[in-house]
Design an enzyme around this catalytic site. Structure first.
Site, PDB file in Angstrom:
ATOM      1  N   ASP A   1       0.859  -1.181   0.000  1.00 21.13           N
ATOM      2  CA  ASP A   1       0.000   0.000   0.000  1.00 21.13           C
ATOM      3  C   ASP A   1       0.894   1.230   0.000  1.00 21.13           C
ATOM      4  O   ASP A   1       2.045   1.180   0.472  1.00 21.13           O
ATOM      5  CB  ASP A   1      -0.898  -0.005   1.249  1.00 21.13           C
ATOM      6  CG  ASP A   1      -1.876   1.162   1.263  1.00 21.13           C
ATOM      7  OD1 ASP A   1      -2.533   1.412   0.237  1.00 21.13           O
ATOM      8  OD2 ASP A   1      -1.973   1.843   2.310  1.00 21.13           O
TER       9      ASP A   1
ATOM     10  N   ASP B   1      -3.037  -0.812   6.874  1.00 19.76           N
ATOM     11  CA  ASP B   1      -4.005  -1.077   5.817  1.00 19.76           C
ATOM     12  C   ASP B   1      -3.723  -2.396   5.106  1.00 19.76           C
ATOM     13  O   ASP B   1      -4.653  -3.106   4.693  1.00 19.76           O
ATOM     14  CB  ASP B   1      -4.009   0.074   4.812  1.00 19.76           C
ATOM     15  CG  ASP B   1      -4.728   1.306   5.342  1.00 19.76           C
ATOM     16  OD1 ASP B   1      -5.150   1.275   6.520  1.00 19.76           O
ATOM     17  OD2 ASP B   1      -4.859   2.297   4.597  1.00 19.76           O
TER      18      ASP B   1
ATOM     19  N   HIS C   1      -5.404   4.316   7.397  1.00 23.41           N
ATOM     20  CA  HIS C   1      -4.706   4.948   6.273  1.00 23.41           C
ATOM     21  C   HIS C   1      -3.203   5.090   6.549  1.00 23.41           C
ATOM     22  O   HIS C   1      -2.576   6.080   6.187  1.00 23.41           O
ATOM     23  CB  HIS C   1      -5.322   6.316   5.931  1.00 23.41           C
ATOM     24  CG  HIS C   1      -6.710   6.206   5.375  1.00 23.41           C
ATOM     25  ND1 HIS C   1      -6.960   5.765   4.097  1.00 23.41           N
ATOM     26  CD2 HIS C   1      -7.925   6.462   5.938  1.00 23.41           C
ATOM     27  CE1 HIS C   1      -8.264   5.752   3.885  1.00 23.41           C
ATOM     28  NE2 HIS C   1      -8.873   6.175   4.984  1.00 23.41           N
TER      29      HIS C   1
ATOM     30  N   GLU D   1       0.790   5.637   0.720  1.00 25.70           N
ATOM     31  CA  GLU D   1       0.086   6.859   1.124  1.00 25.70           C
ATOM     32  C   GLU D   1       0.716   8.025   0.374  1.00 25.70           C
ATOM     33  O   GLU D   1       1.947   8.072   0.205  1.00 25.70           O
ATOM     34  CB  GLU D   1       0.183   7.079   2.638  1.00 25.70           C
ATOM     35  CG  GLU D   1      -0.639   6.107   3.473  1.00 25.70           C
ATOM     36  CD  GLU D   1      -2.140   6.240   3.241  1.00 25.70           C
ATOM     37  OE1 GLU D   1      -2.606   7.398   3.024  1.00 25.70           O
ATOM     38  OE2 GLU D   1      -2.832   5.219   3.253  1.00 25.70           O
TER      39      GLU D   1
END
Length: 400
Positions: free
Chosen positions: A24, A177, A172, A26
């Site tokens: 993931d 996540d 987040h 951000e």
């Protein structure tokens, strides 16, 4: 705060033994002054595809080279990533080789990973002048769960799924996540495993279908029968020797593969494909349409008639659209057609069509593929349109 952490290292080298890379990212929020998304954090967990054991974990904050001097509330989510933490983090060029080692040659997995996260990774490597890692495949849980998990929740956003399964609030942050994504997939898999299989209709009897070349056109007729329970009034039923008309068309050639452009009232895609219609099939359908259309007009219908066979100038052939009906006894994307493969040896095997993803379904209907179709002729008159649908009850796909 540590700018990055690394627990167990990844297995040496890419390949199936190296595991699936669930990851993931951000990013900054795009703003009118700075519309691009800059990478702020990366996190990955390598998972063994056979045991689901974690093989390696890595996470790092990333300091963009050209972060603008905008208020933090405009650039950062409320997720604990602060300007001070980013200022102490390494540039992507300092960690790119580690990220590459975790991702290159592995299956990439994540929620919307194919459309969003993988694009951000490629942008980050391009920004430092390095070749980006290449995946060996994708497991994108967003379209996967839309297809397999159906309409059990209001949407397929990770926060919604986490609430549905009692997994807490989405933070987040990358590793949090990723762990949540893995747990959601486990929960969905367990739920689908525990659900009872819906009852399937009895297998279609081949004897109910007549070889199209053996049907006497003079013995085709029609009658008005009650419409299905969800509709009012009557519908036209085509008959042969006073029995519902059902036909077997051997060795039809696929011209264009599955079309999923339209959906039913529950939002499930309607599946259809085009086959070449030889003169015998064209003549047969013309006769059926003349009978059905005459009865439609005599019944007072003013709907426009849609032909079952149309000439296609692009391929210089007459084409008929065959439809694979959905099942009404489930909210999932499921189909009522029996599908079989026939091999050159004469052996056949059943294809569990519902368990195939769209790409696997498309492979069954490549242009030029021959198939035997067992077809029910459904006359319809709805929304100022009328015609005959060629509904496939059973398919036998010839394998070369």
């Amino acid at each position: 705060m540590e700018p990055f952490l690394q627990s167990t290292p990844p297995p040496p080298g890419p390949g199936c033994a190296a595991g699936i890379a669930f990851f993931d990212v951000e990013t900054t929020r795009p703003t009118p002054e700075w519309p691009r998304r800059a990478l702020l954090e990366f996190g990955v967990i390598l998972v063994c595809p056979r045991t689901l054991v974690h093989l390696g974990t890595y996470s790092t904050l990333i300091r963009p080279f050209d972060l603008p001097s905008l208020p933090p509330s405009e650039l950062f989510r409320s997720n604990g990533i602060t300007p001070e933490a980013i200022a102490a983090a390494p540039h992507f060029s300092e960690v790119a080789s580690i990220v590459f080692r975790f991702l290159d040659g592995r299956v990439w997995a994540g929620h919307n990973v194919e459309a969003f996260d993988s694009a951000r990774i490629r942008e980050a490597f391009a920004g430092v002048g390095m070749a980006a890692p290449q995946p060996s495949g994708f497991i994108d849980s967003l379209p996967l769960l839309r297809r397999k998990f159906g309409r059990r929740t209001t949407d397929m956003q990770m926060a919604t799924l986490a609430t549905h399964f009692g997994l807490g609030r989405q933070l987040h942050r990358c590793l949090d996540d990723v762990r949540m994504n893995i747990e959601i997939l486990k929960c969905c898999g367990m739920l689908l495993l525990l659900e009872p299989e819906p009852e399937r209709p009895p297998a279609t009897s081949n004897s109910a279908f007549q070889e199209i070349r053996e049907i006497s056109l003079d013995l085709i007729g029609a009658s008005l029968v009650p419409a299905r329970p969800s509709r009012t009034g009557c519908k036209i039923q085509l008959l042969h020797r006073d029995s519902p008309l059902q036909i077997r068309c051997p060795a039809l050639a696929v011209r264009y593969g599955p079309n999923r452009r339209y959906c039913d009232a529950a939002g499930r895609p309607k599946l259809s494909f085009l086959v070449e219609a030889d003169p015998v099939l064209c003549m047969f359908l013309d006769a059926c349409e003349n009978i059905a259309r005459t009865m439609s007009l005599d019944s007072g219908s003013s709907s426009g008639w849609t032909r079952a066979v149309e000439y296609n100038s692009t391929c210089n052939a007459f084409l008929a659209r065959l439809r694979i009906p959905g099942r009404a006894d489930t909210d999932d994307i499921a189909y009522a057609t029996e599908v079989h493969r026939r091999f050159p040896s004469g052996e056949t095997c059943v294809v569990v069509f519902d368990r195939l993803d769209e790409a696997e379904q498309d492979q069954l209907f490549l242009p030029g593929t021959l198939l035997d179709a067992y077809i029910r002729l459904d006359a319809y008159d709805s929304h100022e349109k009328a015609g005959i649908l060629l509904v496939v009850e059973r398919l036998v796909i010839h394998c070369t």
